[in-house]
Design a protein around this motif. Structure first.
Motif, PDB file in Angstrom:
ATOM      1  N   ASP A  71     -19.760  72.866   5.639  1.00 13.32           N
ATOM      2  CA  ASP A  71     -20.478  72.269   6.769  1.00 13.32           C
ATOM      3  C   ASP A  71     -19.888  72.630   8.129  1.00 13.32           C
ATOM      4  OD1 ASP A  71     -21.928  70.981   4.849  1.00 13.32           O
ATOM      5  OD2 ASP A  71     -20.818  69.077   5.029  1.00 13.32           O
ATOM      6  N   PHE A  72     -18.657  73.098   8.117  1.00 11.50           N
ATOM      7  CA  PHE A  72     -17.936  73.247   9.393  1.00 11.50           C
ATOM      8  C   PHE A  72     -18.615  74.209  10.382  1.00 11.50           C
ATOM      9  CE2 PHE A  72     -13.827  73.861  11.844  1.00 11.50           C
ATOM     10  CZ  PHE A  72     -13.765  72.543  12.278  1.00 11.50           C
ATOM     11  N   PRO A  73     -19.115  75.364   9.915  1.00 10.22           N
ATOM     12  CA  PRO A  73     -19.717  76.311  10.868  1.00 10.22           C
ATOM     13  C   PRO A  73     -20.907  75.746  11.645  1.00 10.22           C
ATOM     14  CG  PRO A  73     -19.239  77.407   8.802  1.00 10.22           C
ATOM     15  CD  PRO A  73     -19.027  75.940   8.567  1.00 10.22           C
ATOM     16  N   GLU A  74     -21.585  74.773  11.104  1.00 13.89           N
ATOM     17  CA  GLU A  74     -22.712  74.207  11.860  1.00 13.89           C
ATOM     18  C   GLU A  74     -22.214  73.661  13.202  1.00 13.89           C
ATOM     19  OE1 GLU A  74     -24.991  71.055   9.862  1.00 13.89           O
ATOM     20  OE2 GLU A  74     -25.606  70.439  11.878  1.00 13.89           O
ATOM     21  N   LEU A  75     -21.056  72.996  13.140  1.00 15.12           N
ATOM     22  CA  LEU A  75     -20.435  72.469  14.369  1.00 15.12           C
ATOM     23  C   LEU A  75     -19.888  73.600  15.239  1.00 15.12           C
ATOM     24  CD1 LEU A  75     -19.084  70.082  16.043  1.00 15.12           C
ATOM     25  CD2 LEU A  75     -17.089  70.404  14.546  1.00 15.12           C
ATOM     26  N   THR A  76     -19.113  74.468  14.622  1.00 16.65           N
ATOM     27  CA  THR A  76     -18.375  75.446  15.439  1.00 16.65           C
ATOM     28  C   THR A  76     -19.288  76.522  16.029  1.00 16.65           C
ATOM     29  OG1 THR A  76     -17.852  76.680  13.429  1.00 16.65           O
ATOM     30  CG2 THR A  76     -16.210  75.119  14.209  1.00 16.65           C
ATOM     31  N   LEU A  77     -20.300  76.938  15.305  1.00 19.08           N
ATOM     32  CA  LEU A  77     -21.181  77.974  15.850  1.00 19.08           C
ATOM     33  C   LEU A  77     -21.985  77.420  17.029  1.00 19.08           C
ATOM     34  CD1 LEU A  77     -22.280  79.809  12.563  1.00 19.08           C
ATOM     35  CD2 LEU A  77     -20.517  80.503  14.214  1.00 19.08           C
ATOM     36  N   ARG A  78     -22.348  76.133  16.951  1.00 26.32           N
ATOM     37  CA  ARG A  78     -23.022  75.503  18.105  1.00 26.32           C
ATOM     38  C   ARG A  78     -22.061  75.464  19.302  1.00 26.32           C
ATOM     39  NH1 ARG A  78     -24.778  70.989  15.867  1.00 26.32           N
ATOM     40  NH2 ARG A  78     -22.964  69.704  16.334  1.00 26.32           N
ATOM     41  N   ILE A  79     -20.805  75.104  19.035  1.00 26.84           N
ATOM     42  CA  ILE A  79     -19.807  75.057  20.112  1.00 26.84           C
ATOM     43  C   ILE A  79     -19.639  76.441  20.744  1.00 26.84           C
ATOM     44  CG2 ILE A  79     -17.327  74.801  20.566  1.00 26.84           C
ATOM     45  CD1 ILE A  79     -17.320  72.408  18.662  1.00 26.84           C
ATOM     46  N   PHE A  80     -19.496  77.481  19.919  1.00 30.49           N
ATOM     47  CA  PHE A  80     -19.296  78.830  20.484  1.00 30.49           C
ATOM     48  C   PHE A  80     -20.477  79.233  21.373  1.00 30.49           C
ATOM     49  CE2 PHE A  80     -16.446  79.627  16.642  1.00 30.49           C
ATOM     50  CZ  PHE A  80     -15.284  79.551  17.379  1.00 30.49           C
ATOM     51  N   GLY A  81     -21.682  78.906  20.940  1.00 33.40           N
ATOM     52  CA  GLY A  81     -22.879  79.248  21.726  1.00 33.40           C
ATOM     53  C   GLY A  81     -22.877  78.515  23.063  1.00 33.40           C
ATOM     54  N   ASN A  82     -22.572  77.219  23.035  1.00 29.20           N
ATOM     55  CA  ASN A  82     -22.579  76.438  24.274  1.00 29.20           C
ATOM     56  C   ASN A  82     -21.409  76.800  25.183  1.00 29.20           C
ATOM     57  OD1 ASN A  82     -24.959  75.155  23.706  1.00 29.20           O
ATOM     58  ND2 ASN A  82     -24.000  73.349  22.780  1.00 29.20           N
ATOM     59  N   LEU A  83     -20.272  77.174  24.591  1.00 33.65           N
ATOM     60  CA  LEU A  83     -19.138  77.611  25.419  1.00 33.65           C
ATOM     61  C   LEU A  83     -19.526  78.842  26.237  1.00 33.65           C
ATOM     62  CD1 LEU A  83     -15.934  77.357  23.167  1.00 33.65           C
ATOM     63  CD2 LEU A  83     -16.314  76.193  25.358  1.00 33.65           C
ATOM     64  N   ARG A  84     -20.264  79.760  25.608  1.00 35.61           N
ATOM     65  CA  ARG A  84     -20.678  80.962  26.344  1.00 35.61           C
ATOM     66  C   ARG A  84     -21.547  80.589  27.543  1.00 35.61           C
ATOM     67  NH1 ARG A  84     -20.540  83.495  21.158  1.00 35.61           N
ATOM     68  NH2 ARG A  84     -22.720  83.000  20.738  1.00 35.61           N
ATOM     69  N   LYS A  85     -22.364  79.553  27.392  1.00 37.66           N
ATOM     70  CA  LYS A  85     -23.187  79.117  28.534  1.00 37.66           C
ATOM     71  C   LYS A  85     -22.301  78.556  29.646  1.00 37.66           C
ATOM     72  CE  LYS A  85     -27.098  77.965  25.601  1.00 37.66           C
ATOM     73  NZ  LYS A  85     -27.712  76.850  24.874  1.00 37.66           N
ATOM     74  N   VAL A  86     -21.331  77.741  29.283  1.00 37.11           N
ATOM     75  CA  VAL A  86     -20.487  77.117  30.309  1.00 37.11           C
ATOM     76  C   VAL A  86     -19.578  78.158  30.983  1.00 37.11           C
ATOM     77  CG1 VAL A  86     -18.609  75.440  30.647  1.00 37.11           C
ATOM     78  CG2 VAL A  86     -20.652  74.797  29.366  1.00 37.11           C
TER      79      VAL A  86
END
Ligand SMILES: *Cc1c(COP(=O)(O)O)cnc(C)c1O
Length: 399
Positions: A37-52
């Motif tokens: 389940d972990f990548p669901e959290l982390t891949l969302r984080i990586f995507g949003n980090l790129r926006k910020v």
């Protein structure tokens, strides 16, 4: 005065106040960081980090303080013996220079008076003189002085002499406070941490690494293990980490990124610019002096204020802490005792600013620091009148 009643005002320029929404997001059981389940959290984080970070490039995270992320940027992109160009804007640039020294990099150090940002003309002059410089180390917001360097102009200076050096930028106290569009401004590495504009507790360090930095990293001969980008990138692409990440902080980061993107980054920057402008209106009414002398370099996140000669800024901070349960930033390095700093970044609004400035004004009165009256009124007036119409937010520094 009972210090245990009411809330503490944490108005140092980081760590900053953690909003309840983030605290609650972190109040969860730790899960298996190698689980399905972990990548669901982390891949969302990586995507949003790129926006910020305003980049298409990967953003790497380390369980570390900001200093760790500064070291990571150096050991991945450079090799021992290589030359870097660095500018003395204040305490944090000095610390970064010291890290570079310890890693056996040769530092070309341009001295400064701790009252302004990087002079782009000096960047150009030094680079023209020395084609062997492998990287320019630039402090975006020098948290010890409240001076923000014009990174677009630094990039312009590098381009003007067609220099091949990397541009590494410390944005620990400016990420999500002031605009720093990494890709648009041609920044090779942006360094940051969790405990300032991101509103999280301390414990995460970031490196956003552009294509040229990633290419240099493949050729670096520095010894590194924990900080190694390649191992991190290989694992991150699948949503995992080479070693145990700070799982609980990742829950908080997920929430912090959601909050910032809901507010919209342009509005986040405008909010910071507005509060910084109001804080400076109070300083002007008090008749006190900003450490930063260049108006176009005033910081969105920190205001550093000099006291008149003969007054001890740490005594003022001590009294304010005792009487009003508020922490203000101390003077760092050679500014110790000479200035205090107000952090107006992260999870912050008009009433928190008004409370903060009230504490400062009452403290000035209590300690007998000579000052003019009406700082609070000046700040409230500024808040009432300063507006940044939609689409017209200050692009660089604001007021
Ligand atoms: C806070 C800060 C750092 C260092 O952060 P630590 O987490 O204390 O290591 C580095 N650079 C700047 C500009 C900072 O404000």
């Amino acid at each position: 005065m009972n210090k245990h009643q009411g809330r503490h005002f944490l108005q140092i320029p980081g760590p900053t106040n953690v909003p309840e929404r983030i605290s609650l997001a972190m109040a969860r059981a730790v899960v298996d960081h190698r689980g399905a389940d972990f990548p669901e959290l982390t891949l969302r984080i990586f995507g949003n980090l790129r926006k910020v970070f305003a980049t298409e490039s990967p953003v790497l995270m380390f369980p570390s303080s900001g200093t760790g992320a500064s070291e990571a940027a150096l050991v991945n992109t450079l090799s021992p013996g290589e030359k870097v160009l660095a500018f003395e804007t204040g305490h944090f640039s000095t610390l970064w220079k010291d890290v570079a020294h310890k890693l056996d990099l040769e530092v070309v150090w341009v001295e400064g008076d701790w009252r302004r940002g990087i002079d782009p003309q000096l960047v150009e002059d030094r680079l023209r003189r020395d084609s062997g410089i492998a990287a320019v180390l630039a402090m975006h917001n020098e948290t010890s002085t409240g001076a923000t360097s014009d990174i677009a102009a630094v990039r312009g200076a590098m381009d003007a002499c067609n220099h091949d050096a990397l541009l590494l930028v410390d944005a620990v106290s400016s990420l999500a406070c002031a605009p720093l569009p990494m890709d648009d401004w041609g920044i090779d590495v942006v360094i940051s941490g969790s405990q300032k504009g991101l509103m999280l507790p301390p414990g995460l360090g970031f490196n956003a690494a552009g294509p040229k930095a990633l290419d240099r990293a493949r050729r670096s001969t520095s010894r590194n293990a924990y900080w190694n980008w390649q191992a991190m990138l290989d694992n991150n692409s699948r949503g995992y980490f080479p070693y145990t990440p700070a799982t609980t902080l990742l829950y908080g980061l997920d929430e912090a990124l959601a909050m910032l993107l809901e507010e919209d980054m342009e509005n986040v920057f405008a909010r910071h610019a507005r509060h910084a402008g109001a804080a400076r209106a109070a300083v002007a009414a008090w008749g006190l002096e900003n450490v930063c002398v260049n108006e176009h370099e005033f910081s969105n996140s920190t205001t550093a204020i000099l006291l008149p000669e003969g007054n001890d800024a740490d005594q003022l901070r001590k009294i304010i802490h005792e009487r009003f349960n508020m922490s203000l930033g101390t003077g760092l390095g050679k500014l110790k005792g000479r200035c205090f700093r107000i952090g107006h970044l992260g999870n912050f609004n008009d009433l928190m600013l008004a409370g903060t400035l009230s504490g400062v004004e009452m403290g000035l009165e209590l300690t007998g620091v000579p000052h003019g009256k009406g700082g609070i009124n000046a700040a409230l007036e500024f808040l009432a009148t300063a507006s940044f119409p939609e689409g017209k937010q200050p692009l660089l520094f604001g007021r």
